[in-house]
Write a protein that holds these residues in place. Sequence first.
Motif, PDB file in Angstrom:
ATOM      1  N   GLY A 167       0.803  -1.214   0.000  1.00  0.00           N
ATOM      2  CA  GLY A 167       0.000   0.000   0.000  1.00  0.00           C
ATOM      3  C   GLY A 167       0.838   1.266   0.000  1.00  0.00           C
ATOM      4  O   GLY A 167       0.370   2.332  -0.416  1.00  0.00           O
ATOM      5  N   LEU A 168       2.075   1.173   0.466  1.00  0.00           N
ATOM      6  CA  LEU A 168       2.984   2.312   0.437  1.00  0.00           C
ATOM      7  C   LEU A 168       3.764   2.375  -0.872  1.00  0.00           C
ATOM      8  O   LEU A 168       3.949   3.444  -1.457  1.00  0.00           O
ATOM      9  CB  LEU A 168       3.959   2.225   1.615  1.00  0.00           C
ATOM     10  N   LEU A 169       4.239   1.216  -1.325  1.00  0.00           N
ATOM     11  CA  LEU A 169       5.049   1.187  -2.539  1.00  0.00           C
ATOM     12  C   LEU A 169       4.248   1.563  -3.781  1.00  0.00           C
ATOM     13  O   LEU A 169       4.785   2.214  -4.693  1.00  0.00           O
ATOM     14  CB  LEU A 169       5.667  -0.201  -2.722  1.00  0.00           C
ATOM     15  N   GLU A 174       3.688   4.939  -8.559  1.00  0.00           N
ATOM     16  CA  GLU A 174       2.837   5.733  -9.443  1.00  0.00           C
ATOM     17  C   GLU A 174       3.387   7.151  -9.580  1.00  0.00           C
ATOM     18  O   GLU A 174       3.373   7.737 -10.684  1.00  0.00           O
ATOM     19  CB  GLU A 174       1.408   5.759  -8.909  1.00  0.00           C
ATOM     20  N   LEU A 175       3.848   7.717  -8.477  1.00  0.00           N
ATOM     21  CA  LEU A 175       4.480   9.034  -8.535  1.00  0.00           C
ATOM     22  C   LEU A 175       5.662   9.013  -9.500  1.00  0.00           C
ATOM     23  O   LEU A 175       5.826   9.920 -10.334  1.00  0.00           O
ATOM     24  CB  LEU A 175       4.937   9.453  -7.145  1.00  0.00           C
ATOM     25  N   GLU A 225       4.817  12.573   1.489  1.00  0.00           N
ATOM     26  CA  GLU A 225       3.874  13.672   1.287  1.00  0.00           C
ATOM     27  C   GLU A 225       3.549  13.841  -0.193  1.00  0.00           C
ATOM     28  O   GLU A 225       2.390  14.051  -0.571  1.00  0.00           O
ATOM     29  CB  GLU A 225       4.466  14.961   1.862  1.00  0.00           C
ATOM     30  N   ALA A 226       4.560  13.708  -1.048  1.00  0.00           N
ATOM     31  CA  ALA A 226       4.325  13.873  -2.492  1.00  0.00           C
ATOM     32  C   ALA A 226       3.486  12.737  -3.062  1.00  0.00           C
ATOM     33  O   ALA A 226       2.671  12.949  -3.960  1.00  0.00           O
ATOM     34  CB  ALA A 226       5.667  13.945  -3.221  1.00  0.00           C
ATOM     35  N   ALA A 227       3.679  11.511  -2.512  1.00  0.00           N
ATOM     36  CA  ALA A 227       2.949  10.344  -3.010  1.00  0.00           C
ATOM     37  C   ALA A 227       1.604  10.165  -2.319  1.00  0.00           C
ATOM     38  O   ALA A 227       0.798   9.324  -2.736  1.00  0.00           O
ATOM     39  CB  ALA A 227       3.787   9.082  -2.825  1.00  0.00           C
ATOM     40  N   GLY A 228       1.349  10.939  -1.268  1.00  0.00           N
ATOM     41  CA  GLY A 228       0.080  10.827  -0.548  1.00  0.00           C
ATOM     42  C   GLY A 228      -0.011   9.639   0.371  1.00  0.00           C
ATOM     43  O   GLY A 228      -1.107   9.129   0.622  1.00  0.00           O
ATOM     44  N   SER A 252      11.840   1.794  10.372  1.00  0.00           N
ATOM     45  CA  SER A 252      12.632   0.704   9.820  1.00  0.00           C
ATOM     46  C   SER A 252      11.874   0.147   8.624  1.00  0.00           C
ATOM     47  O   SER A 252      10.719  -0.260   8.743  1.00  0.00           O
ATOM     48  CB  SER A 252      12.849  -0.397  10.855  1.00  0.00           C
ATOM     49  N   GLY A 253      12.500   0.150   7.459  1.00  0.00           N
ATOM     50  CA  GLY A 253      11.844  -0.399   6.278  1.00  0.00           C
ATOM     51  C   GLY A 253      10.936   0.607   5.605  1.00  0.00           C
ATOM     52  O   GLY A 253      11.195   1.815   5.594  1.00  0.00           O
ATOM     53  N   ALA A 254       9.833   0.094   5.042  1.00  0.00           N
ATOM     54  CA  ALA A 254       8.971   0.915   4.190  1.00  0.00           C
ATOM     55  C   ALA A 254       8.185   1.969   4.956  1.00  0.00           C
ATOM     56  O   ALA A 254       7.653   2.904   4.358  1.00  0.00           O
ATOM     57  CB  ALA A 254       8.003   0.023   3.408  1.00  0.00           C
ATOM     58  N   GLY A 255       8.080   1.858   6.268  1.00  0.00           N
ATOM     59  CA  GLY A 255       7.399   2.868   7.058  1.00  0.00           C
ATOM     60  C   GLY A 255       5.903   2.632   7.144  1.00  0.00           C
ATOM     61  O   GLY A 255       5.401   1.537   6.892  1.00  0.00           O
ATOM     62  N   GLY A 256       5.184   3.692   7.519  1.00  0.00           N
ATOM     63  CA  GLY A 256       3.741   3.603   7.647  1.00  0.00           C
ATOM     64  C   GLY A 256       3.271   2.959   8.928  1.00  0.00           C
ATOM     65  O   GLY A 256       2.075   2.766   9.129  1.00  0.00           O
TER      66      GLY A 256
END
Length: 301
Positions: A167-169, A174-175, A225-228, A252-256
């Motif tokens: 969901g983050l990647l 897309e950005l 922020e840019a990718a929402g 750590s890692g992809a975040g979120g």
Amino acid sequence: MIASAPGKLVVSGAYVVLDGAPAVVTAVDRRATADASRRAVAEHHAQLGPDEVGPPHVDSGSLRMDGRKLGLGSSAAVLVAAIGARELALGRALDADARVRIALEAYEAHRTAQGGGSGIDIVTATEGGTLLCEVASGEPPRRRPVRLPCELVLEVWACPESASTSGLLGPVRELRRLDERRYQALTGPARQGAEQVAEALLGGDLDSMLAGLQRQTEAMTALGEAAGVPILPPYLLHLAQRRDRGTVVMQSGAGGGDIALHLGRRPSSEAWRAEAALAGLQRLTLGVEAVGLQAEPWPPV
């Protein structure tokens, strides 16, 4: 005998490792264990596949909390431990040659199951310790063993919610598809920070390492922020802004969500820990630079 493999923490290089930047990954002493003398639970069948001794029973409970994954690389640890258990059941030792072979098999299986990925979690689960990794498209990571600075104080905190890496990647990709130049401008400081961390680690310069991590954290916040997407969720952004001087608060890692790290020459202050607790974070007790895939005796009954 049973096989066990460690989870991992991505200390540096998240996201930009897929663009060729170096990543630093360390194995943790929370482990998945696999026993080929017992049958696997259904959730592990698909990723393990059929083999001549059948899929082993795998326990990854130490990599979970309150029924959810912690974000410590449990799927990679499970897969590596399961292949290790199969090797033991076939009478093969888990020596250095076997670990190289297992890492390659697990890398291919993990990429197939997840539709891609860097593979840094697989090699860390197999080899253990702390690794400096670089990734070329479609190939297992090139890696070399390194050591975290002895004066580094690294705290691991579980965030109040789990993160979805896909969901983050997805929005980040897309950005990039829509505006490559903007993507490169946003991730450039993160790549530079990752390079700085790698050089500092090899040179034993903790202050430079922390500065490189801070550069990456700021760049990843801007990218999110840019990718929402909340690569650094609002509560962690607040905690990062409230950090003590000379420390870094990061994902750590992809975040979120999942795992947050507090790094510095000294532990977090009592005031910062109180704010972290109010935000729903829980301090995890675990060690780093743990041993990789290994055989262990069956636990006593």
